[in-house]
Design a protein around this motif. Sequence first.
Motif, PDB file in Angstrom:
ATOM      1  N   ASP A 189       0.800  -1.038   0.016  1.00  0.00           N
ATOM      2  CA  ASP A 189      -0.110  -0.075   0.059  1.00  0.00           C
ATOM      3  C   ASP A 189       0.802   1.242   0.225  1.00  0.00           C
ATOM      4  O   ASP A 189       1.981   1.323   0.467  1.00  0.00           O
ATOM      5  N   ALA A 190       0.385   2.405  -0.668  1.00  0.00           N
ATOM      6  CA  ALA A 190       1.254   3.520  -0.768  1.00  0.00           C
ATOM      7  C   ALA A 190       1.099   4.347   0.517  1.00  0.00           C
ATOM      8  O   ALA A 190      -0.037   4.644   1.054  1.00  0.00           O
ATOM      9  N   ARG A 191       2.273   4.677   1.085  1.00  0.00           N
ATOM     10  CA  ARG A 191       2.107   5.608   2.071  1.00  0.00           C
ATOM     11  C   ARG A 191       2.132   6.984   1.741  1.00  0.00           C
ATOM     12  O   ARG A 191       1.467   7.813   2.653  1.00  0.00           O
ATOM     13  N   LEU A 192       2.465   7.632   0.679  1.00  0.00           N
ATOM     14  CA  LEU A 192       2.770   8.931   0.163  1.00  0.00           C
ATOM     15  C   LEU A 192       1.940   8.805  -0.905  1.00  0.00           C
ATOM     16  O   LEU A 192       2.216   8.118  -2.098  1.00  0.00           O
ATOM     17  N   SER A 193       1.090   9.916  -1.234  1.00  0.00           N
ATOM     18  CA  SER A 193       0.466  10.095  -2.569  1.00  0.00           C
ATOM     19  C   SER A 193      -0.061  11.521  -2.407  1.00  0.00           C
ATOM     20  O   SER A 193      -0.164  12.134  -1.438  1.00  0.00           O
ATOM     21  N   GLY A 194      -0.732  11.810  -3.650  1.00  0.00           N
ATOM     22  CA  GLY A 194      -1.302  13.280  -3.749  1.00  0.00           C
ATOM     23  C   GLY A 194      -2.086  13.347  -4.720  1.00  0.00           C
ATOM     24  O   GLY A 194      -2.455  12.322  -5.609  1.00  0.00           O
ATOM     25  N   SER A 195      -3.344  13.955  -4.478  1.00  0.00           N
ATOM     26  CA  SER A 195      -4.659  13.895  -5.312  1.00  0.00           C
ATOM     27  C   SER A 195      -5.159  15.264  -5.701  1.00  0.00           C
ATOM     28  O   SER A 195      -4.949  16.342  -4.858  1.00  0.00           O
ATOM     29  N   GLY A 196      -5.425  15.466  -7.123  1.00  0.00           N
ATOM     30  CA  GLY A 196      -5.786  16.834  -7.272  1.00  0.00           C
ATOM     31  C   GLY A 196      -4.958  18.065  -7.328  1.00  0.00           C
ATOM     32  O   GLY A 196      -5.232  19.221  -6.970  1.00  0.00           O
ATOM     33  N   LEU A 197      -3.480  17.590  -7.476  1.00  0.00           N
ATOM     34  CA  LEU A 197      -2.641  18.809  -7.159  1.00  0.00           C
ATOM     35  C   LEU A 197      -2.224  19.873  -7.998  1.00  0.00           C
ATOM     36  O   LEU A 197      -2.236  19.514  -9.114  1.00  0.00           O
ATOM     37  N   THR A 198      -2.670  20.945  -7.368  1.00  0.00           N
ATOM     38  CA  THR A 198      -2.384  22.074  -8.366  1.00  0.00           C
ATOM     39  C   THR A 198      -1.215  22.828  -7.665  1.00  0.00           C
ATOM     40  O   THR A 198      -1.274  23.302  -6.549  1.00  0.00           O
ATOM     41  N   LEU A 199      -0.096  22.957  -8.390  1.00  0.00           N
ATOM     42  CA  LEU A 199       1.289  23.715  -7.660  1.00  0.00           C
ATOM     43  C   LEU A 199       1.479  24.800  -8.575  1.00  0.00           C
ATOM     44  O   LEU A 199       1.620  24.887  -9.783  1.00  0.00           O
ATOM     45  N   ALA A 200       1.966  25.931  -7.816  1.00  0.00           N
ATOM     46  CA  ALA A 200       2.215  27.062  -8.471  1.00  0.00           C
ATOM     47  C   ALA A 200       3.116  27.866  -7.785  1.00  0.00           C
ATOM     48  O   ALA A 200       3.225  27.640  -6.438  1.00  0.00           O
ATOM     49  N   VAL A 230       2.973   7.041  -4.633  1.00  0.00           N
ATOM     50  CA  VAL A 230       4.412   6.610  -4.705  1.00  0.00           C
ATOM     51  C   VAL A 230       4.231   5.235  -4.146  1.00  0.00           C
ATOM     52  O   VAL A 230       3.783   4.892  -2.782  1.00  0.00           O
ATOM     53  N   PRO A 231       4.590   4.114  -4.983  1.00  0.00           N
ATOM     54  CA  PRO A 231       4.258   2.581  -4.259  1.00  0.00           C
ATOM     55  C   PRO A 231       5.388   2.561  -2.926  1.00  0.00           C
ATOM     56  O   PRO A 231       6.652   2.670  -3.162  1.00  0.00           O
ATOM     57  N   ASP A 232       4.802   1.877  -1.914  1.00  0.00           N
ATOM     58  CA  ASP A 232       5.312   1.633  -0.772  1.00  0.00           C
ATOM     59  C   ASP A 232       6.638   0.580  -0.998  1.00  0.00           C
ATOM     60  O   ASP A 232       6.514  -0.398  -1.806  1.00  0.00           O
ATOM     61  N   GLY A 233       7.876   1.025  -0.604  1.00  0.00           N
ATOM     62  CA  GLY A 233       8.954  -0.004  -0.945  1.00  0.00           C
ATOM     63  C   GLY A 233       9.658   0.065  -2.094  1.00  0.00           C
ATOM     64  O   GLY A 233      10.477  -0.725  -2.502  1.00  0.00           O
TER      65      GLY A 233
END
Length: 274
Positions: free
Chosen positions: A10-21, A35-38
């Motif tokens: 299971d992924a420990r780290l993820s982002g959803s709907g990211l608008t970066l500016a 980010v797949p765990d491991g």
Amino acid sequence: MKHEPRPGGDARLSGSGLTLAYDKRTITRDLDVVVPDGSFTVIVGPNACGKSTLLRALARILRPSAGSVVLDGEPIAGWPAKKLARTLGLLPQSSIAPEGISVADLVARGRYPHQGLLRQWSKEDERVVGESMAATGVEALADRSVDELSGGQRQRVWIAMALAQQTPLLLLDEPTTYLDIAHQIEILDLCARLHEEGRTVVAVLHDLNHAARYATHMIAMRDGRIVAEGEPAEVVTADLVETVFGLPCRVIDCPETGTPLVVPAARTRTPALS
């Protein structure tokens, strides 16, 4: 310290709907990433495509204009600073050391998240700092001022500090910057060992062949979008390299590792004037 991946990957780290500016300049819009765990995840793409911006958001250095980054099921924005620093380590693209600080003292700062009112500097901290400097080949520089070092030496010192944090997740923004080819391979071999010991490693790399050689999971970006992701053999194809980088090429199997190897198309020579 061995870090065990979560059951089932299971992924420990993820982002959803990211608008970066940055200010009013939008880099990514409505971006989803896992980010797949491991894994040893490598983010690739041309200059200014959003690779480092995405890494900064995953590390909570850059606050998204919209969307959220989630770590261990909780929005990363709400994590206490020390708890986050014990879980996620970051090597940024450019770092500034305090004036006059020695190599050993800078690497020792990686142990700060593990300190507290009831836990001061210990023999364990001393051991970890020594091992981190040895792993990056900077132990002979321990008493030198960071200001005196070459760019490549400083880069290895910053990596040693990140290692000293002993976090289960490690994010590296262009860790081979300033390094000659031998030291590039040494650092990437070190990252591979950390991954094999159980850490989740995420790196931004410019060299596509290095990325294909070391990654277990690749994310290819262009113009603020993820255009492909998966195992290197699935991502690194001649069509994708030309689409993402604008580089005509052949992709063959590396004779050493069997991983994809990008061979740029030969330049067309113009006939000599008679």
